[in-house]
Design an enzyme around this catalytic site. Structure first.
Site, PDB file in Angstrom:
ATOM      1  N   PRO A  58       0.829  -1.213   0.000  1.00 41.48           N
ATOM      2  CA  PRO A  58       0.000   0.000   0.000  1.00 41.48           C
ATOM      3  C   PRO A  58       0.862   1.261   0.000  1.00 41.48           C
ATOM      4  O   PRO A  58       2.051   1.222   0.354  1.00 41.48           O
ATOM      5  CB  PRO A  58      -0.813  -0.117   1.309  1.00 41.48           C
ATOM      6  CG  PRO A  58      -0.717  -1.554   1.697  1.00 41.48           C
ATOM      7  CD  PRO A  58       0.595  -2.044   1.186  1.00 41.48           C
ATOM      8  N   GLU A 115     -24.563   9.900  17.764  1.00 39.15           N
ATOM      9  CA  GLU A 115     -23.240   9.448  18.216  1.00 39.15           C
ATOM     10  C   GLU A 115     -23.344   8.623  19.489  1.00 39.15           C
ATOM     11  O   GLU A 115     -22.590   7.657  19.681  1.00 39.15           O
ATOM     12  CB  GLU A 115     -22.316  10.657  18.434  1.00 39.15           C
ATOM     13  CG  GLU A 115     -22.061  11.489  17.184  1.00 39.15           C
ATOM     14  CD  GLU A 115     -21.444  10.693  16.053  1.00 39.15           C
ATOM     15  OE1 GLU A 115     -20.756   9.686  16.339  1.00 39.15           O
ATOM     16  OE2 GLU A 115     -21.660  11.056  14.885  1.00 39.15           O
ATOM     17  N   GLY A 125       6.754   2.378   2.850  1.00 36.87           N
ATOM     18  CA  GLY A 125       8.210   2.445   2.916  1.00 36.87           C
ATOM     19  C   GLY A 125       8.931   1.762   1.775  1.00 36.87           C
ATOM     20  O   GLY A 125      10.104   1.401   1.923  1.00 36.87           O
TER      21      GLY A 125
END
Length: 642
Positions: A233, A456, A237
């Site tokens: 993805p 919520e 790195g």
């Protein structure tokens, strides 16, 4: 100490505006030369008006060619108002010398007869015919064209970086754009700067060892691999690993992007590939790194709209030839990185080209802790800051995301005039990145605020009551980004997900809409993102993971990515109806389950919503005070054996 004459900063810097200014100056100079550096301001007139000036005795001298005449007026004639426009020159000084007018002659013989008659009558002092200068007109006409050609060649040479090399190519456009790193280049990134990714580093280090000591492997009949593909993805790195290889290998390292091969000119991409591998072979042992290789490595024949013989496919064909063309002992290894391995051409991925595919996944909690320690080194942080806590608060974050969190936390601390970055700054940074910027000035009516609070609170209540739902961290009704409220959870990091876990997550997601139904007996548009998420989960359960009893053990997922180019679905219309029914059934069951839970704990839901309306932000402790300790919480033992 004398200044360094070799300082690049003090050298001459080229600008395209300088070329433009040079051309303008040259054209002005040519104009002055052709006019004999004359600053006069001659006006255009007609033959009839000239005859009027001639009869009035105002003309001093006339010079003419076969087609054009130039008129010089007498000094006293300049006092006439009819000559006001030609009285002064370009510098606004009195133009006594002239010329003052010019005009087209017409019939040369008649014109000369008129001049001779005026001279006999003493109405003109002198007149003369000038010889025709074809050479001068030719030079003045050709010089601007030559200057434009020279300027164009000069600018093309500047843009292409010099045309001297590359086999005599004029613009050097087919040369490789790869940046060369070698032992003389200051490459500071090493494997010490790459936190986590232990498996990927191990395979990459082996490739570095191949180049440093090839005899160790070839002496027993082993062959050095030709290529390694880093897949994963965005932000995990891949490019950083390649930079670390450049720092560790101590061999020439050619780095470029896949888009550097793509050019509007036919054949340039293939030429650059040839030149790149030629340079690498000359400096072998060497490493070639191609970032975002999917720019040129996409599967051939998929873009039927543009035809199969396009420039990108020619570049890919040349790349395939070069990777399989050099010998096994040439000591040139190709590294490439992409996050779209599914679209790459199969010929590119076969053994003998990219022998190894190294998957660089998102970091787990231990690797995130190591990444935080790397990125926190240059930041002034408080002594009580715990990197383990930060790693737990950032599930699913990539290495680039963690670097962004550290930078954002430093900015937040500086904004608050702090001398060091503390725990709260990092929590605010995570909220800022995940939820967006707080919009405290957004106008929300009391009724809307109440609806948002119950929505919520419904999420928080249902997730608290379900075993496999992610534990709550924080709930807010302060608008962030595009959302009017948000709830933060700390999801468990799982390698596999079971059916009951997915159903609990879906039920918690539907808790907001269910709360609106239970309290207000009506629903609103505020659950759009919840519906999108739960629909995606339900469809994945049915069509991808084979978790539906009606359809059975079947999946319509295509990991190769070939289904993207198909216009038909891999199932019939009858199956499509079954899929739609089962997806809707799954969602509706979890919606009714959420309603039942909220009706059972309606008093606690109302209490939680009222606290949320008052405080706008509540935390896990507030829920424990209302519901009691969550019975499903487990102690985190991830760092227990460190």
């Amino acid at each position: 100490m004398a200044p360094n004459s070799n300082n690049k900063n003090s050298g001459f810097k080229y600008s395209p505006w300088m070329s433009l200014a040079t051309v303008i100056v040259i054209f002005i100079t040519i104009s002055f030369i052709s006019n004999g550096f004359d600053l006069s301001n001659p006006g255009k007139t007609s033959l009839s008006k000239f005859n009027q000036f001639l009869q009035a005795g105002q003309v001093d001298k006339v010079t003419f060619t076969n087609t054009k005449a130039t008129v010089f007026l007498k000094k006293e004639a300049l006092d006439d108002k009819n000559h006001e426009k030609v009285k002064n020159d370009y510098t606004n000084k009195l133009n006594t010398k002239g010329p003052h007018y010019y005009f087209e002659i017409g019939d040369l013989k008649t014109f000369q007869e008129n001049l001779a008659k005026a001279d006999a009558e003493k109405k003109i002092n002198s007149y003369e015919k000038e010889p025709e200068s074809f050479l001068g007109d030719l030079i003045v006409g050709i010089i601007p064209i030559l200057l434009l050609v020279v300027l164009w060649i000069f600018m093309m040479r500047r843009m292409s970086g010099g045309a001297g090399g590359g086999g005599g190519q004029i613009f050097n456009i087919g040369k490789s754009k790869a940046k060369l790193f070698d032992e003389k280049t200051d490459t500071r990134v090493t494997f010490e700067n790459v936190a986590g990714l232990e498996g990927a580093k191990e395979e990459i280090m082996e490739i570095v060892e191949f180049l440093k000591n090839p005899e160790k492997y070839t002496s027993i009949g082993g062959k050095i691999p030709k290529g390694a593909l880093l897949v994963g993805p965005p932000g995990t790195g891949k490019t950083l690993l390649a930079k670390a290889v450049a720092g560790e290998a101590k061999v020439p390292f050619f780095s470029l992007s896949g888009s550097d091969f793509v050019e509007m000119f036919v054949g340039v991409g293939a030429s650059r590939v040839r030149d790149l591998f030629k340079q690498a072979k000359e400096k072998a042992p060497a490493i070639i790194f191609i970032d975002e290789i999917d720019a040129v490595g996409r599967a051939r024949g998929k873009n039927s709209m543009t035809g199969g013989n396009d420039e990108r496919e020619n570049t890919l064909n040349q790349l395939l030839t070069e990777m399989d063309g050099f010998g096994t002992n040439s000591n040139v290894i190709v590294l490439a990185a992409t996050n779209r391995a599914d679209v790459l051409d199969k010929a590119l991925l076969r053994a003998g080209r990219f022998d190894r595919q190294i998957y660089v996944d998102l970091p787990d909690i231990r690797e995130r802790k190591q990444i935080f320690e790397v990125h926190l080194k240059p930041i002034k942080k408080s002594e009580e800051l715990d990197t383990e806590f930060l790693a737990k608060q950032t599930p699913g974050f990539s290495g680039a995301d963690i670097a962004n969190v550290c930078n954002e936390a430093a900015l937040i601390a500086a904004r608050k005039d702090k001398k060091a970055v503390d725990k709260q700054d990092f929590l605010d940074a995570v909220d800022r990145i995940v939820g967006g910027l707080e919009k405290k000035n957004k106008i929300v009516t009391p009724s809307e605020k109440k609806a948002i609070a119950y929505h919520e609170a419904g999420h928080a209540t249902v997730s608290w009551m379900l075993e496999h739902a992610a534990p709550l961290v924080k709930v807010t009704i302060v608008p962030r980004g595009q959302s009017l409220g948000a709830a933060w959870y700390l999801p468990e990091e799982r390698l596999i997900v079971r059916t009951d876990q997915m159903l609990d997550e879906m039920c918690a997601t539907m808790g907001g809409r269910a709360a609106e139904k239970v309290i207000f007996n009506e629903i609103s548009t505020g659950a759009l993102s919840d519906l999108e998420k739960v629909t995606r989960q339900a469809r994945a359960m049915v069509t991808i993971y084979g978790l539906n009893d009606k359809l059975g053990n079947i999946t319509y997922y295509d990991s190769s990515g070939q289904s993207e180019y198909n216009f038909s679905k891999p199932y019939s219309e009858d199956t499509a109806r079954v899929i739609d029914f089962e997806v809707s059934k799954l969602i509706e069951e979890q919606y009714q389950r959420a309603i039942h839970l909220l009706e059972t704990h309606k008093d606690k839901l109302t209490l939680l919503a009222n606290i949320l309306i008052e405080k706008e932000v509540i935390f896990k402790d507030d829920l424990e005070a209302i519901f009691g300790k969550r019975p499903f919480d487990k102690e985190d033992e991830i760092f227990a054996d460190k």
